[in-house]
Enzyme design. Sequence first.
Site, PDB file in Angstrom:
ATOM      1  CG  ASP A  42      -2.782  -0.054  -6.402  1.00 14.95           C
ATOM      2  OD1 ASP A  42      -2.354   0.706  -5.976  1.00 14.95           O
ATOM      3  OD2 ASP A  42      -1.643  -0.528  -7.771  1.00 14.95           O
ATOM      4  N   GLY A  43      -4.733   2.407  -6.352  1.00 20.82           N
ATOM      5  CA  GLY A  43      -4.446   3.360  -7.302  1.00 20.82           C
ATOM      6  C   GLY A  43      -4.569   5.384  -7.186  1.00 20.82           C
ATOM      7  N   GLY A  45      -2.918   6.600  -5.350  1.00 19.18           N
ATOM      8  CA  GLY A  45      -1.203   7.874  -5.975  1.00 19.18           C
ATOM      9  C   GLY A  45      -2.237   8.419  -7.760  1.00 19.18           C
ATOM     10  NE  ARG A  46      -1.751   3.460 -10.529  1.00 19.91           N
ATOM     11  CZ  ARG A  46      -1.904   2.723 -10.549  1.00 19.91           C
ATOM     12  NH1 ARG A  46      -2.629   1.775 -11.972  1.00 19.91           N
ATOM     13  NH2 ARG A  46      -2.158   1.322  -9.690  1.00 19.91           N
ATOM     14  NE  ARG A  55       2.668   8.562  -3.519  1.00 21.81           N
ATOM     15  CZ  ARG A  55       1.995   7.200  -5.096  1.00 21.81           C
ATOM     16  NH1 ARG A  55       1.941   7.534  -5.429  1.00 21.81           N
ATOM     17  NH2 ARG A  55       1.278   6.411  -4.334  1.00 21.81           N
ATOM     18  CG  HIS A  59      -2.532   8.094   0.320  1.00 24.31           C
ATOM     19  ND1 HIS A  59      -3.326   6.283  -0.462  1.00 24.31           N
ATOM     20  CD2 HIS A  59      -1.918   8.157   0.612  1.00 24.31           C
ATOM     21  CE1 HIS A  59      -1.806   6.677  -1.038  1.00 24.31           C
ATOM     22  NE2 HIS A  59      -0.773   7.568  -0.202  1.00 24.31           N
ATOM     23  CD1 TRP A  91       6.942  -0.733   6.598  1.00 25.33           C
ATOM     24  CD2 TRP A  91       6.849   1.174   7.528  1.00 25.33           C
ATOM     25  NE1 TRP A  91       6.385  -1.244   7.612  1.00 25.33           N
ATOM     26  CE2 TRP A  91       6.057   0.282   8.602  1.00 25.33           C
ATOM     27  CE3 TRP A  91       6.517   2.701   7.689  1.00 25.33           C
ATOM     28  CZ2 TRP A  91       5.413   1.858   9.430  1.00 25.33           C
ATOM     29  CZ3 TRP A  91       5.920   3.298   8.629  1.00 25.33           C
ATOM     30  CH2 TRP A  91       5.326   1.923   9.806  1.00 25.33           C
ATOM     31  NE  ARG A  93       3.926   3.309  -1.568  1.00 27.00           N
ATOM     32  CZ  ARG A  93       2.393   3.541  -2.587  1.00 27.00           C
ATOM     33  NH1 ARG A  93       1.587   4.105  -2.077  1.00 27.00           N
ATOM     34  NH2 ARG A  93       1.900   2.359  -2.786  1.00 27.00           N
ATOM     35  CG  LEU A 153     -18.208  -6.709   7.269  1.00 21.33           C
ATOM     36  CD1 LEU A 153     -18.542  -7.953   5.979  1.00 21.33           C
ATOM     37  CD2 LEU A 153     -18.164  -5.579   7.014  1.00 21.33           C
ATOM     38  NE  ARG A 216       2.444  -5.137  -9.230  1.00 21.39           N
ATOM     39  CZ  ARG A 216       2.760  -3.836 -10.097  1.00 21.39           C
ATOM     40  NH1 ARG A 216       3.239  -4.665 -11.526  1.00 21.39           N
ATOM     41  NH2 ARG A 216       3.051  -2.350  -9.911  1.00 21.39           N
ATOM     42  CB  SER A 218       0.903  -6.118  -4.181  1.00 25.05           C
ATOM     43  OG  SER A 218       1.107  -6.114  -4.967  1.00 25.05           O
TER      44      SER A 218
HETATM   45  C1  IPE Z   1      -0.256  -3.243  -3.114  1.00 25.78           C
HETATM   46  O1  IPE Z   1       0.043  -1.674  -3.933  1.00 25.78           O
HETATM   47  C2  IPE Z   1      -0.587  -2.867  -1.478  1.00 25.78           C
HETATM   48  C3  IPE Z   1      -1.783  -1.679  -0.881  1.00 25.78           C
HETATM   49  C4  IPE Z   1      -2.730  -1.828  -2.371  1.00 25.78           C
HETATM   50  C5  IPE Z   1      -1.371  -1.704   0.252  1.00 25.78           C
HETATM   51  P1  IPE Z   1       0.812  -1.019  -4.024  1.00 25.78           P
HETATM   52  O2  IPE Z   1       0.836  -0.178  -4.932  1.00 25.78           O
HETATM   53  O3  IPE Z   1       1.863  -1.036  -2.661  1.00 25.78           O
HETATM   54  O4  IPE Z   1       1.692  -2.494  -4.913  1.00 25.78           O
HETATM   55  P2  IPE Z   1       2.493  -2.757  -6.440  1.00 25.78           P
HETATM   56  O5  IPE Z   1       3.880  -2.040  -5.437  1.00 25.78           O
HETATM   57  O6  IPE Z   1       2.013  -1.896  -7.389  1.00 25.78           O
HETATM   58  O7  IPE Z   1       2.806  -4.158  -6.449  1.00 25.78           O
HETATM   59  C1  IPE Z   2      -3.132   2.105  -2.976  1.00 25.15           C
HETATM   60  O1  IPE Z   2      -2.481   3.518  -3.639  1.00 25.15           O
HETATM   61  C2  IPE Z   2      -2.532   2.396  -0.978  1.00 25.15           C
HETATM   62  C3  IPE Z   2      -1.396   1.834  -0.575  1.00 25.15           C
HETATM   63  C4  IPE Z   2      -0.404   1.445  -1.253  1.00 25.15           C
HETATM   64  C5  IPE Z   2      -1.612   2.499   0.687  1.00 25.15           C
HETATM   65  P1  IPE Z   2      -0.997   3.833  -3.636  1.00 25.15           P
HETATM   66  O2  IPE Z   2      -0.608   4.631  -3.553  1.00 25.15           O
HETATM   67  O3  IPE Z   2      -0.091   2.742  -4.246  1.00 25.15           O
HETATM   68  O4  IPE Z   2      -1.638   4.156  -5.436  1.00 25.15           O
HETATM   69  P2  IPE Z   2      -0.382   4.674  -7.041  1.00 25.15           P
HETATM   70  O5  IPE Z   2      -0.945   2.589  -7.026  1.00 25.15           O
HETATM   71  O6  IPE Z   2      -0.012   5.349  -6.904  1.00 25.15           O
HETATM   72  O7  IPE Z   2      -1.387   5.056  -7.831  1.00 25.15           O
HETATM   73 MG    MG Z   3      -0.486   1.376  -5.770  1.00 22.98          MG
END
Ligand code: IPE
Ligand code: IPE
Ligand code: MG
Length: 263
Positions: A42-43, A45-46, A55, A59, A91, A93, A153, A216, A218
């Site tokens: 995760d992260g 986008g940030r 964003r 990725h 989905w 998004r 692996l 969390r 998720s």
């Molecule tokens: C969890 O991240 C899903 C993946 C890393 C693929 P999200 O960004 O979708 O989770 P939430 O919305 O913060 O719970």
């Molecule tokens: C995780 O990064 C990748 C996916 C859920 C596809 P995010 O896109 O959720 O990044 P943040 O949480 O918005 O930073």
């Molecule tokens: Mg996220």
Amino acid sequence: MVNVFKRLTKSLRLISLKKSEDFFLKQINDEKIPVHVAIIMDGNGRWAKARRLPRIAGHRAGTKVVHQIVEVAAELDVKYLTLYAFSVENWQRPKSEVSALMGLFDKMLAKEIKELHESNVKFIAIGRLNELSQRLQKTIEKAMRLTEKNTGLILNIAINYSGRVEIIDCVKQIAKKVDRKELEPDKINEETIINNLYVPGAPDPELLIRTGGERRVSNFLLWQIAYSEFWITPVLWPDFKKINFLKAIYEFQLRERRFGGLQ
Ligand code: IPE
Ligand code: IPE
Ligand code: MG
């Protein structure tokens, strides 16, 4: 004066050693490597937002990290690595982000599969794959077929994945077996569930890593994480490096796991 200088350089060296991959590699106990590590990546986008980038740039940077983490997991002899790439909920998004992500998965998989195969990695995609585009389904099928017999692996990538949906799909399979009289309802136990999940018979992850700092689950691996150790880092996935993975394994090894008993 010379002594002070010497002491200073020595402590500086110690500090930098503490931050090096070597430091963790030396501390990690080869005999206590988790068999299965799962990661909520995760992260992205940030990471992009902090750089004023779209964003999808986050990725894209994230996919590069996958390569390095697969490498270090294989080096450590982790047997299963399960990575959360796209949830059923993702989905929701914007269409443009979803389609860019799907394109990225397809491109990366087609590009990386040869090297994964050469490294003896067995690739498995988990999730409701039949809801993905025909093109991505084909790439996935090809990659899974190519690496099917590999013995290194086991790399599970969760795409269009939901822990609840996995349990629903598992229950459906079991119900069909009961319907065909292959299974008696009273005989259903934990093993029956484990053998009907997306990767039948896989051991539970001992360690669940989440990058990006959210505390969390998720909807990831709901059945399998009953007793997993959680390791959460604020580091955003595109910044996650081998050293962070090594640190997670090192800290996991310091944990006392009790499984509800007294130890
Ligand atoms: C969890 O991240 C899903 C993946 C890393 C693929 P999200 O960004 O979708 O989770 P939430 O919305 O913060 O719970
Ligand atoms: C995780 O990064 C990748 C996916 C859920 C596809 P995010 O896109 O959720 O990044 P943040 O949480 O918005 O930073
Ligand atoms: Mg996220």
